[in-house]
Design an enzyme around this catalytic site. Structure first.
Site, PDB file in Angstrom:
ATOM      1  N   TYR A  99      49.526  39.922  42.315  1.00  0.00           N
ATOM      2  CA  TYR A  99      48.085  39.883  42.610  1.00  0.00           C
ATOM      3  C   TYR A  99      47.393  38.935  41.618  1.00  0.00           C
ATOM      4  O   TYR A  99      46.577  38.101  42.010  1.00  0.00           O
ATOM      5  CB  TYR A  99      47.518  41.297  42.531  1.00  0.00           C
ATOM      6  N   SER A 110      39.587  37.193  40.575  1.00  0.00           N
ATOM      7  CA  SER A 110      39.568  38.475  39.862  1.00  0.00           C
ATOM      8  C   SER A 110      39.786  38.244  38.384  1.00  0.00           C
ATOM      9  O   SER A 110      40.446  37.277  37.981  1.00  0.00           O
ATOM     10  CB  SER A 110      40.691  39.384  40.395  1.00  0.00           C
TER      11      SER A 110
HETATM   12  P1  NAD Z   1      37.994  46.635  50.093  1.00  0.00           P
HETATM   13  O1  NAD Z   1      39.349  47.164  50.356  1.00  0.00           O
HETATM   14  O2  NAD Z   1      36.812  47.433  50.475  1.00  0.00           O
HETATM   15  O3  NAD Z   1      37.824  45.197  50.725  1.00  0.00           O
HETATM   16  C1  NAD Z   1      38.858  44.415  51.218  1.00  0.00           C
HETATM   17  C2  NAD Z   1      38.561  44.123  52.682  1.00  0.00           C
HETATM   18  O4  NAD Z   1      39.484  43.114  53.120  1.00  0.00           O
HETATM   19  C3  NAD Z   1      38.750  45.343  53.589  1.00  0.00           C
HETATM   20  O5  NAD Z   1      37.627  45.472  54.438  1.00  0.00           O
HETATM   21  C4  NAD Z   1      40.021  45.016  54.368  1.00  0.00           C
HETATM   22  O6  NAD Z   1      40.065  45.566  55.667  1.00  0.00           O
HETATM   23  C5  NAD Z   1      39.942  43.497  54.401  1.00  0.00           C
HETATM   24  N1  NAD Z   1      41.247  42.868  54.643  1.00  0.00           N
HETATM   25  C6  NAD Z   1      42.447  43.196  54.119  1.00  0.00           C
HETATM   26  N2  NAD Z   1      43.410  42.388  54.605  1.00  0.00           N
HETATM   27  C7  NAD Z   1      42.786  41.522  55.439  1.00  0.00           C
HETATM   28  C8  NAD Z   1      43.238  40.443  56.251  1.00  0.00           C
HETATM   29  N3  NAD Z   1      44.538  40.094  56.299  1.00  0.00           N
HETATM   30  N4  NAD Z   1      42.333  39.769  57.003  1.00  0.00           N
HETATM   31  C9  NAD Z   1      41.009  40.115  56.972  1.00  0.00           C
HETATM   32  N5  NAD Z   1      40.529  41.127  56.226  1.00  0.00           N
HETATM   33  C10 NAD Z   1      41.410  41.819  55.472  1.00  0.00           C
HETATM   34  O7  NAD Z   1      37.966  46.352  48.498  1.00  0.00           O
HETATM   35  P2  NAD Z   1      36.959  45.503  47.604  1.00  0.00           P
HETATM   36  O8  NAD Z   1      37.130  46.038  46.232  1.00  0.00           O
HETATM   37  O9  NAD Z   1      35.614  45.431  48.206  1.00  0.00           O
HETATM   38  O10 NAD Z   1      37.654  44.063  47.611  1.00  0.00           O
HETATM   39  C11 NAD Z   1      37.028  42.885  48.062  1.00  0.00           C
HETATM   40  C12 NAD Z   1      37.649  41.715  47.326  1.00  0.00           C
HETATM   41  O11 NAD Z   1      37.349  41.811  45.936  1.00  0.00           O
HETATM   42  C13 NAD Z   1      39.172  41.616  47.413  1.00  0.00           C
HETATM   43  O12 NAD Z   1      39.555  40.261  47.559  1.00  0.00           O
HETATM   44  C14 NAD Z   1      39.629  42.143  46.058  1.00  0.00           C
HETATM   45  O13 NAD Z   1      40.898  41.653  45.704  1.00  0.00           O
HETATM   46  C15 NAD Z   1      38.537  41.597  45.182  1.00  0.00           C
HETATM   47  N6  NAD Z   1      38.364  42.222  43.885  1.00  0.00           N
HETATM   48  C16 NAD Z   1      38.081  43.554  43.795  1.00  0.00           C
HETATM   49  C17 NAD Z   1      37.918  44.117  42.544  1.00  0.00           C
HETATM   50  C18 NAD Z   1      37.627  45.590  42.367  1.00  0.00           C
HETATM   51  O14 NAD Z   1      37.714  46.072  41.223  1.00  0.00           O
HETATM   52  N7  NAD Z   1      37.293  46.318  43.427  1.00  0.00           N
HETATM   53  C19 NAD Z   1      38.023  43.328  41.384  1.00  0.00           C
HETATM   54  C20 NAD Z   1      38.285  41.961  41.528  1.00  0.00           C
HETATM   55  C21 NAD Z   1      38.449  41.416  42.782  1.00  0.00           C
END
Ligand code: NAD
Length: 249
Positions: free
Chosen positions: A155, A140
């Site tokens: 985080y 991230s």
């Molecule tokens: P999201 O909440 O839709 O996706 C996260 C997914 O991970 C969910 O489907 C959740 O059920 C699953 N999850 C959570 N804990 C888990 C576990 N212990 N085992 C297996 N699955 C698990 O949100 P997103 O924004 O699509 O996030 C996806 C990734 O991108 C994450 O790693 C997040 O930290 C990262 N990210 C997101 C952003 C943003 O702005 N949305 C920015 C940088 C990084």
């Protein structure tokens, strides 16, 4: 058809509005067979079914090494091979430095950092045997700028850990023909972020983004596609920023 004949496993990909499922959709349109892993078996299975009959969904809590091994066993039983692993699962917790408890820290590190290690360990023996594989890991912009809006300092630390882990994996696994890379998204509109943004917050954030928009799940899916495909055959240990220019200085 950048992934014709390939099998991809994507963690954290059951949420219809998340980056993981956007990636699974894009991979499927490029000819990959996809295994979706997420906490809930039914949600993972339903998400996979939405992509087509040749895809699969399995329960996997990435913080549990035994569950990761079981997911790998099931994916290999279903498809016979795995070419690509996308370590996408993650959670945030918007909390200030002094409010982080040991339990908070443990949970954030377990899902975002340990989960990358455990799930990779589950697939590496198979990839080593075939002397090929591409692993992409979700970090991230929070790791690079020391904080985000929706993730706390723990985080940022976990996602910075992912960068170090992925580079070390790339170094160790390169001779086995396995590539390991990272994606560092900026602010992407998903359930983790989008729903919580007020108009005022959005306007303030946009001042720091030269491309003048927030990211979408599809913006990140495209980076994962590049890293999964042979277009990136000579890329390993790399960190690809996708943040609209947030870090230009
Ligand atoms: P999201 O909440 O839709 O996706 C996260 C997914 O991970 C969910 O489907 C959740 O059920 C699953 N999850 C959570 N804990 C888990 C576990 N212990 N085992 C297996 N699955 C698990 O949100 P997103 O924004 O699509 O996030 C996806 C990734 O991108 C994450 O790693 C997040 O930290 C990262 N990210 C997101 C952003 C943003 O702005 N949305 C920015 C940088 C990084």
């Amino acid at each position: 058809m950048l992934l014709a004949g390939k099998v991809a496993v994507i963690s954290g990909a059951a949420n219809p509005r998340g980056i993981g499922l956007a990636t699974a959709r894009l991979f499927a349109t490029h000819g990959a067979r996809v295994a979706i892993l997420d906490l809930d078996e039914t949600a993972a299975r339903d998400a996979a079914a939405g992509l087509g009959a040749e895809h699969r969904g399995f329960a996997c809590d990435v913080t549990d090494p035994a569950a990761c091994k079981e997911a790998a066993r099931r994916a290999l039983a279903a498809f016979g091979q795995v070419d690509v692993l996308i370590n996408n699962a993650g959670i945030t917790q918007p909390v200030k430095l002094m409010d982080i408890t040991p339990d908070d820290l443990h949970r954030i590190l377990e899902v975002n950092l340990s989960g990358v290690l455990y799930l990779s360990q589950a697939f590496i023996p198979h990839m080593r045997e075939r002397r090929q594989g591409s692993i992409a890991c979700m970090s991230s912009v929070s790791a690079q700028r020391g904080g985000g809006i929706f993730g706390g300092p723990h985080y940022s630390a976990a996602k910075a850990g992912v960068l170090g882990l992925a580079k070390a994996m790339a170094r160790e696994l390169g001779p086995d023909g396995i590539r390991v890379n990272c994606v560092t998204p900026g602010l992407i509109q998903t359930d983790i972020t989008g729903g919580k943004l007020t108009d005022a917050m959005r306007q303030e954030i946009l001042k720091g983004i030269p491309l003048n928009r927030l990211g979408t799940a599809d913006d990140i899916a495209g980076i994962y596609l590049f890293l999964a495909s042979d277009l990136s055959a000579y890329v390993t240990g790399a960190v690809i920023d996708a943040n609209g220019g947030m870090l230009i200085h």
